[in-house]
Design an enzyme around this catalytic site. Sequence first.
Site, PDB file in Angstrom:
ATOM      1  N   LYS A  22       0.849  -1.200   0.000  1.00 50.68           N
ATOM      2  CA  LYS A  22       0.000   0.000   0.000  1.00 50.68           C
ATOM      3  C   LYS A  22       0.885   1.252   0.000  1.00 50.68           C
ATOM      4  CE  LYS A  22      -1.732   1.602   4.017  1.00 50.68           C
ATOM      5  NZ  LYS A  22      -1.475   3.010   4.335  1.00 50.68           N
ATOM      6  N   ASN A  23       1.873   1.289   0.899  1.00 51.03           N
ATOM      7  CA  ASN A  23       2.649   2.521   1.072  1.00 51.03           C
ATOM      8  C   ASN A  23       3.662   2.756  -0.033  1.00 51.03           C
ATOM      9  OD1 ASN A  23       1.107   3.021   3.261  1.00 51.03           O
ATOM     10  ND2 ASN A  23       2.642   2.458   4.785  1.00 51.03           N
ATOM     11  N   CYS A 118      -4.892  13.049  12.416  1.00 51.83           N
ATOM     12  CA  CYS A 118      -5.600  11.772  12.269  1.00 51.83           C
ATOM     13  C   CYS A 118      -5.517  11.083  13.623  1.00 51.83           C
ATOM     14  CB  CYS A 118      -4.973  10.926  11.164  1.00 51.83           C
ATOM     15  SG  CYS A 118      -3.448  10.160  11.662  1.00 51.83           S
ATOM     16  N   ARG A 123       0.554  14.891  12.675  1.00 54.28           N
ATOM     17  CA  ARG A 123       1.055  14.624  11.329  1.00 54.28           C
ATOM     18  C   ARG A 123       1.206  15.905  10.495  1.00 54.28           C
ATOM     19  NH1 ARG A 123      -1.198   9.000   9.292  1.00 54.28           N
ATOM     20  NH2 ARG A 123       0.868   8.971   8.354  1.00 54.28           N
ATOM     21  N   ASP A 308       4.475   0.573  12.087  1.00 51.58           N
ATOM     22  CA  ASP A 308       3.228   0.003  11.535  1.00 51.58           C
ATOM     23  C   ASP A 308       3.004  -1.441  11.969  1.00 51.58           C
ATOM     24  OD1 ASP A 308       3.413   1.742   8.326  1.00 51.58           O
ATOM     25  OD2 ASP A 308       2.880   2.396  10.333  1.00 51.58           O
ATOM     26  N   ARG A 400      -8.711  -0.174   4.439  1.00 52.15           N
ATOM     27  CA  ARG A 400      -7.749   0.774   3.885  1.00 52.15           C
ATOM     28  C   ARG A 400      -6.438   0.093   3.548  1.00 52.15           C
ATOM     29  NH1 ARG A 400      -6.988   6.316   6.964  1.00 52.15           N
ATOM     30  NH2 ARG A 400      -5.591   6.400   5.185  1.00 52.15           N
TER      31      ARG A 400
HETATM   32  C1  EPZ Z   1       4.405   6.891   6.247  1.00 52.01           C
HETATM   33  O1  EPZ Z   1       3.663   7.982   6.761  1.00 52.01           O
HETATM   34  C2  EPZ Z   1       3.430   5.735   6.161  1.00 52.01           C
HETATM   35  N1  EPZ Z   1       2.330   6.081   5.259  1.00 52.01           N
HETATM   36  C3  EPZ Z   1       2.882   5.409   7.546  1.00 52.01           C
HETATM   37  O2  EPZ Z   1       2.047   4.265   7.437  1.00 52.01           O
HETATM   38  C4  EPZ Z   1       4.062   5.057   8.452  1.00 52.01           C
HETATM   39  O3  EPZ Z   1       3.583   4.814   9.758  1.00 52.01           O
HETATM   40  C5  EPZ Z   1       5.057   6.229   8.480  1.00 52.01           C
HETATM   41  O4  EPZ Z   1       5.479   6.531   7.127  1.00 52.01           O
HETATM   42  C6  EPZ Z   1       6.291   5.923   9.311  1.00 52.01           C
HETATM   43  O5  EPZ Z   1       6.921   4.792   8.824  1.00 52.01           O
HETATM   44  C7  EPZ Z   1       2.545   6.036   3.923  1.00 52.01           C
HETATM   45  O6  EPZ Z   1       3.623   5.722   3.464  1.00 52.01           O
HETATM   46  C8  EPZ Z   1       1.376   6.385   3.059  1.00 52.01           C
HETATM   47  P1  EPZ Z   1       6.549  10.224   8.366  1.00 52.01           P
HETATM   48  P2  EPZ Z   1       4.317   9.460   6.774  1.00 52.01           P
HETATM   49  O7  EPZ Z   1       6.529  11.464   7.561  1.00 52.01           O
HETATM   50  O8  EPZ Z   1       5.126   9.663   5.565  1.00 52.01           O
HETATM   51  C9  EPZ Z   1       6.348  13.439  11.816  1.00 52.01           C
HETATM   52  C10 EPZ Z   1       0.115   2.975   7.729  1.00 52.01           C
HETATM   53  O9  EPZ Z   1      -0.361   2.462   8.744  1.00 52.01           O
HETATM   54  N2  EPZ Z   1       6.406  14.411  10.711  1.00 52.01           N
HETATM   55  O10 EPZ Z   1       7.752   9.343   8.330  1.00 52.01           O
HETATM   56  O11 EPZ Z   1       3.240  10.418   7.093  1.00 52.01           O
HETATM   57  C11 EPZ Z   1       5.010  12.702  11.827  1.00 52.01           C
HETATM   58  O12 EPZ Z   1       4.046  13.466  12.524  1.00 52.01           O
HETATM   59  C12 EPZ Z   1       0.657   4.400   7.775  1.00 52.01           C
HETATM   60  O13 EPZ Z   1       0.243   2.403   6.619  1.00 52.01           O
HETATM   61  C13 EPZ Z   1       6.597  15.767  11.006  1.00 52.01           C
HETATM   62  O14 EPZ Z   1       6.721  16.144  12.176  1.00 52.01           O
HETATM   63  O15 EPZ Z   1       5.287   9.325   8.028  1.00 52.01           O
HETATM   64  C14 EPZ Z   1       5.342  11.422  12.531  1.00 52.01           C
HETATM   65  O16 EPZ Z   1       5.303  11.637  13.925  1.00 52.01           O
HETATM   66  C15 EPZ Z   1       0.416   5.053   9.117  1.00 52.01           C
HETATM   67  N3  EPZ Z   1       6.642  16.677   9.999  1.00 52.01           N
HETATM   68  C16 EPZ Z   1       6.783  11.148  12.087  1.00 52.01           C
HETATM   69  O17 EPZ Z   1       7.301  12.402  11.601  1.00 52.01           O
HETATM   70  C17 EPZ Z   1       6.525  16.288   8.678  1.00 52.01           C
HETATM   71  O18 EPZ Z   1       6.597  17.158   7.793  1.00 52.01           O
HETATM   72  C18 EPZ Z   1       6.866  10.114  10.964  1.00 52.01           C
HETATM   73  O19 EPZ Z   1       6.182  10.633   9.869  1.00 52.01           O
HETATM   74  C19 EPZ Z   1       6.337  14.923   8.393  1.00 52.01           C
HETATM   75  C20 EPZ Z   1       6.280  14.001   9.417  1.00 52.01           C
END
Ligand code: EPZ
Length: 422
Positions: A22-23, A118, A123, A308, A400
Site C-alpha cells: 500500500k505505502n 488523524c 502529522r 506500523d 484501507r
Molecule cells: C508513512 O507515513 C506511512 N504512510 C505510515 O504508514 C508510516 O507509519 C510512516 O510513514 C512511518 O513509517 C505512507 O507511506 C502512506 P513520516 P508518513 O513522515 O510519511 C512526523 C500505515 O499504517 N512528521 O515518516 O506520514 C510525523 O508526525 C501508515 O500504513 C513531522 O513532524 O510518516 C510522525 O510523527 C500510518 N513533519 C513522524 O514524523 C513532517 O513534515 C513520521 O512521519 C512529516 C512528518
Amino acid sequence: MDSILVTGNGPLNGQIPIAGAKNACLTLMPATLLSEEPLTLTNAPRLSDIKTMTALLQSLGAEVSSLQDGQVIAMSSHNLTSQTADYDIVRKMRASNLVLGPLLARFGQAVVSLPGGCAIGARPMDLHVEGLEALGAEIELKDGYLHARAPGGLKGAVHEMRFASVGATENIVMAATLAKGTTVLKNAAREPEIVDLVECLRKMGAQISGEGSSTIEIQGVDRLHGATHQVVTDRIELGTYMLAPAICGGEVELLGGRMALVESFAAKLDAAGVSVAETQNGLKVARKNGRVQAVDVVTEPFPGFPTDLQAQMMALMCTAEGTSVLEERIFENRFMHAPELVRMGANIEVHGGTATVTGVEALKGAPVMATDLRASVSLILAGLAAEGETTVSRVYHLDRGYEHVVRKLEGVGAKIERIKGE
Ligand code: EPZ
C-alpha cells in the site's frame, strides 16, 4: 458498518499470499504526474486507500484505469486540468499530500490541503515544506491549504532533513527529478517503499543514486518518460500475517515474503521464540517451542522496528510469558488498540509513549472497536488466539490497508467471517 467475527480455534497452517505494498503504491501513483507519458503499475493491492488516490489523481485530470481486478493501474497525466488537491479528499488520506512535489516539479505550482490530524497523531508537513523550499519553492499556508509556487522551476540543492520522514523524502525526491542541477538529500528515510519509488523513477529516466541509504543524490533532468513497474511486496501485511502462527501456533508460509523486507521484525520474533525461515516461495513462520517469550520493542525509522507493526506485536506480547515494554517513538498517539486489548483480558499499562504488557495465559473474546488501520488488525490477531468469540467493529479501517483479510486467514484454518452492517 461491517464487523468481523473471529473465534479462537487453535493452530493455523497453510499459505498466505502477500500483496503489493500500500505505502509503495501510494507514492508510485502520484509519480505519474511527473510525466506526460503513461505509467503502469502491476501487483497493485486492492484497497480503499488506492481508490482514494485514484479519485484524487482523477480530480486533477489524470486518467487512471484499474485493470485485472485492480492488480494493474494504468495512468496518464498528459493533460491535467487542475493542480489543486481538495481538503475533502486529502482529509481522508494523508498520503494525498504526495501530489505536492510532482505537481510543483512539472507545473511550477500546486495547491494542496493540509491533511489535518488523524487518530495516531498531528502529522504536520513542516519537513515536506522545508525540503521543497530548499529546492527554491515559495510555499505559504492560506485557509488550510499549502500554496506552492516555483515560477522559474526548481533548483537542485543540498538539504538535510531534521527527521527521516518517509513522506517528505518521497515528495522531495520526486520534485528533485525535474529540478535544474543536483540535489543531495541527507537524513533521508530508508524504507523499502522509497527504494521501490526510486527504482520506478529510474525506469522513467530519472538519475538517482543512494536510495536505501541516508543520503540520496538526484541529478535533475528535463523530462521523464513513461514506464511499467511492479509494486514491491507489502512488508507490513507480511509482518502482520507472520504474527498469525506466532500467536496461534501452527506453521504458515507467507508467499512473496522476503527476509530483507522484515529483517529487524524477524529478529524480534526470533528472540521471542518464533522461527522465520526463507523458502523458495517466501517466508515460513512457526513457534520454536511452546509459549512465546516477552521481548521489548522500540519503533524506529527503517531499518529499525516498524511503527506500523507495533500494534500487531503488542497483541502477541499480550499472551507471551513475561513482561514486554513497547516504546512508540514515531507517532504521539499510537496505543489506541491497548484499551481494546484490555477488554479481552490483556494486562497493559500505558504511560505516554510507553506501553508495558504483562502476558496472560489466554485472552477472552469480546466485542472490540477498531480505531485505526493497524489497530484493527491487531484486534483480529488477538481474537484468533482468544477463547471464544471476538467481534471487531468499524472494519472500514481495515479495508484501507488489508485486502481479503477473511479469505486469507480462512485459508490457513481461521474461524473468521465478515458480518454485513446496516
Ligand atoms: C508513512 O507515513 C506511512 N504512510 C505510515 O504508514 C508510516 O507509519 C510512516 O510513514 C512511518 O513509517 C505512507 O507511506 C502512506 P513520516 P508518513 O513522515 O510519511 C512526523 C500505515 O499504517 N512528521 O515518516 O506520514 C510525523 O508526525 C501508515 O500504513 C513531522 O513532524 O510518516 C510522525 O510523527 C500510518 N513533519 C513522524 O514524523 C513532517 O513534515 C513520521 O512521519 C512529516 C512528518
